[in-house]
Design an enzyme around this catalytic site. Structure first.
Site, PDB file in Angstrom:
ATOM      1  N   ASN A  12       0.854  -1.041   0.038  1.00 49.77           N
ATOM      2  CA  ASN A  12      -0.014   0.183   0.046  1.00 49.77           C
ATOM      3  C   ASN A  12       0.933   1.132   0.163  1.00 49.77           C
ATOM      4  OD1 ASN A  12      -1.621   2.141   0.750  1.00 49.77           O
ATOM      5  ND2 ASN A  12      -2.302   1.454   2.696  1.00 49.77           N
ATOM      6  N   LYS A  14       0.034   4.304  -0.311  1.00 49.79           N
ATOM      7  CA  LYS A  14      -0.381   5.515   0.394  1.00 49.79           C
ATOM      8  C   LYS A  14      -0.339   6.722  -0.361  1.00 49.79           C
ATOM      9  CE  LYS A  14       0.101   3.159   4.801  1.00 49.79           C
ATOM     10  NZ  LYS A  14       0.025   3.222   6.287  1.00 49.79           N
ATOM     11  N   HIS A  98      -9.583   1.040   5.216  1.00 56.93           N
ATOM     12  CA  HIS A  98      -8.162   1.210   6.057  1.00 56.93           C
ATOM     13  C   HIS A  98      -8.292   2.310   7.034  1.00 56.93           C
ATOM     14  CE1 HIS A  98      -4.115   2.414   6.787  1.00 56.93           C
ATOM     15  NE2 HIS A  98      -3.718   1.162   6.111  1.00 56.93           N
ATOM     16  N   GLU A 100      -6.614   4.391   7.949  1.00 58.34           N
ATOM     17  CA  GLU A 100      -6.321   5.825   7.690  1.00 58.34           C
ATOM     18  C   GLU A 100      -7.523   6.596   6.785  1.00 58.34           C
ATOM     19  OE1 GLU A 100      -2.585   5.580   5.878  1.00 58.34           O
ATOM     20  OE2 GLU A 100      -1.735   4.791   7.824  1.00 58.34           O
ATOM     21  N   GLU A 177      -5.296  -5.154  10.917  1.00 57.91           N
ATOM     22  CA  GLU A 177      -4.336  -3.885  10.953  1.00 57.91           C
ATOM     23  C   GLU A 177      -4.514  -3.166  12.245  1.00 57.91           C
ATOM     24  OE1 GLU A 177      -2.555  -2.878   7.117  1.00 57.91           O
ATOM     25  OE2 GLU A 177      -3.940  -1.185   7.543  1.00 57.91           O
ATOM     26  N   GLY A 183       2.716   2.178  10.869  1.00 61.91           N
ATOM     27  CA  GLY A 183       3.790   3.216  10.736  1.00 61.91           C
ATOM     28  C   GLY A 183       4.356   3.260  11.918  1.00 61.91           C
ATOM     29  N   SER A 223       3.628  -2.303  10.232  1.00 61.65           N
ATOM     30  CA  SER A 223       5.004  -2.279  10.317  1.00 61.65           C
ATOM     31  C   SER A 223       5.652  -3.528   9.989  1.00 61.65           C
ATOM     32  CB  SER A 223       5.514  -1.942  11.815  1.00 61.65           C
ATOM     33  OG  SER A 223       5.067  -0.573  12.112  1.00 61.65           O
TER      34      SER A 223
HETATM   35  P1  PGA Z   1       2.912   0.293   7.764  1.00 60.60           P
HETATM   36  O1  PGA Z   1       1.484   0.453   7.143  1.00 60.60           O
HETATM   37  O2  PGA Z   1       3.620  -1.161   6.819  1.00 60.60           O
HETATM   38  O3  PGA Z   1       3.599   1.363   7.152  1.00 60.60           O
HETATM   39  O4  PGA Z   1       2.841   0.331   9.083  1.00 60.60           O
HETATM   40  C1  PGA Z   1       0.680  -0.487   6.774  1.00 60.60           C
HETATM   41  C2  PGA Z   1      -0.621  -0.264   6.505  1.00 60.60           C
HETATM   42  O5  PGA Z   1      -1.090   0.676   6.629  1.00 60.60           O
HETATM   43  O6  PGA Z   1      -1.277  -0.789   5.538  1.00 60.60           O
END
Ligand code: PGA
Length: 267
Positions: A12, A14, A98, A100, A177, A183, A223
């Site tokens: 992803n 983003k 997601h 976010e 998640e 992140g 992560s």
């Molecule tokens: P990350 O993000 O690997 O940077 O923690 C995962 C995600 O948001 O799908």
């Protein structure tokens, strides 16, 4: 990972990359995973780069995903992008719910149930448009600390899967998640992740059947790095990874995506 389910590793991106970088990242992933068998690999670039990335991926093994879509077919929704629009760019997968994206609504003071209703409509629209949803669920750090993670995840699943037919369920991918792991560099331990993945599979068994639950792939996201992927993928109910930060580095993402190939080569 279970023998019966094909692992699925998705990147992803983003709101990252500019067009030249998106093109070179996609071609590096296609090249770095060339000839691999037994694992599905997906990259999810920003909307404006879907067509260009699709062209670069060509007939490679890497599939295209979108990070979101709207749940209405067309109309006066300025700035929104429909499921059929992303499909026409060559997209096979769409990330739905997601954290976010959900956060946009949380920050507007809208309830999580209202949000789940929207996520549910997206999931249904993606399936209706002959693509596969990657449905994200997960708890906040406050929910994790108060011991309510499972209830939160169950509530999301029940609401987000409403009216999804048993026939469509095996096409859907669930991504667990934990929001506190996204992140932050704090990957969930394989024990915590496996425990939740087994719970998600049991919840799907209750909602549908064991036969269907055994077919649904459940990714871990939060992560994931080349250092953490092998242990996670060794867990019986972890069938893949949804990777954010590390998916922007082709060497790291290819190592993550090829975890089983690399592990087999080392034996
Ligand atoms: P990350 O993000 O690997 O940077 O923690 C995962 C995600 O948001 O799908």
């Amino acid at each position: 990972m279970s023998a019966g389910r094909t692992p699925i590793m998705a990147g992803n991106w983003k709101m990252n990359t500019e067009l030249p970088e998106a093109i070179s990242l996609a071609s590096a992933v296609a090249e770095g995973t060339q000839g691999v068998e037994g694992v599905e690999i997906v990259v999810c670039p920003p909307y404006p780069f879907l067509l260009s990335v699709n062209k670069v991926l060509g007939d490679s093994h890497v599939q295209l995903g979108a990070q979101n879509c709207y749940f209405v077919d067309s109309g006066a929704y300025t700035g929104s992008v429909s499921a059929s629009m992303v499909k026409q760019c060559g997209t096979s997968f769409v990330i739905c719910g997601h954290s976010e994206r959900r956060a946009v609504r949380y920050s507007q003071g809208l309830s999580s149930m209202a949000d789940d209703d929207i996520v549910n409509r997206k999931v249904l629209k993606v399936l209706e448009t002959a693509m596969k949803p990657i449905l994200c669920v997960g708890e906040t750090i406050e929910e994790f600390n108060s011991g309510t993670s499972k209830q939160v995840v169950k509530d999301h699943l029940v609401a987000d899967l409403k009216n999804v037919s048993p026939f469509d369920m095996p096409k859907l991918v669930v991504a667990y998640e934990p929001i506190w792991a996204i992140g932050t560099g704090m990957t969930a331990s394989p024990e915590i992740a496996q425990d939740m993945h087994a719970f998600i599979r049991n919840t799907i068994t209750d909602l549908y059947s064991k036969e269907i639950a055994d077919q649904v792939r459940i990714q871990y996201g939060g992560s994931v790095t080349p250092d953490t992927v092998d242990q996670l993928m060794a867990c019986p109910d972890i069938d893949g990874a949804l990777v954010g930060g590390a998916s922007l580095d082709p060497a790291k993402f290819c190592r993550i995506a090829l975890f089983n190939k690399v592990a087999e080569a080392a034996v």
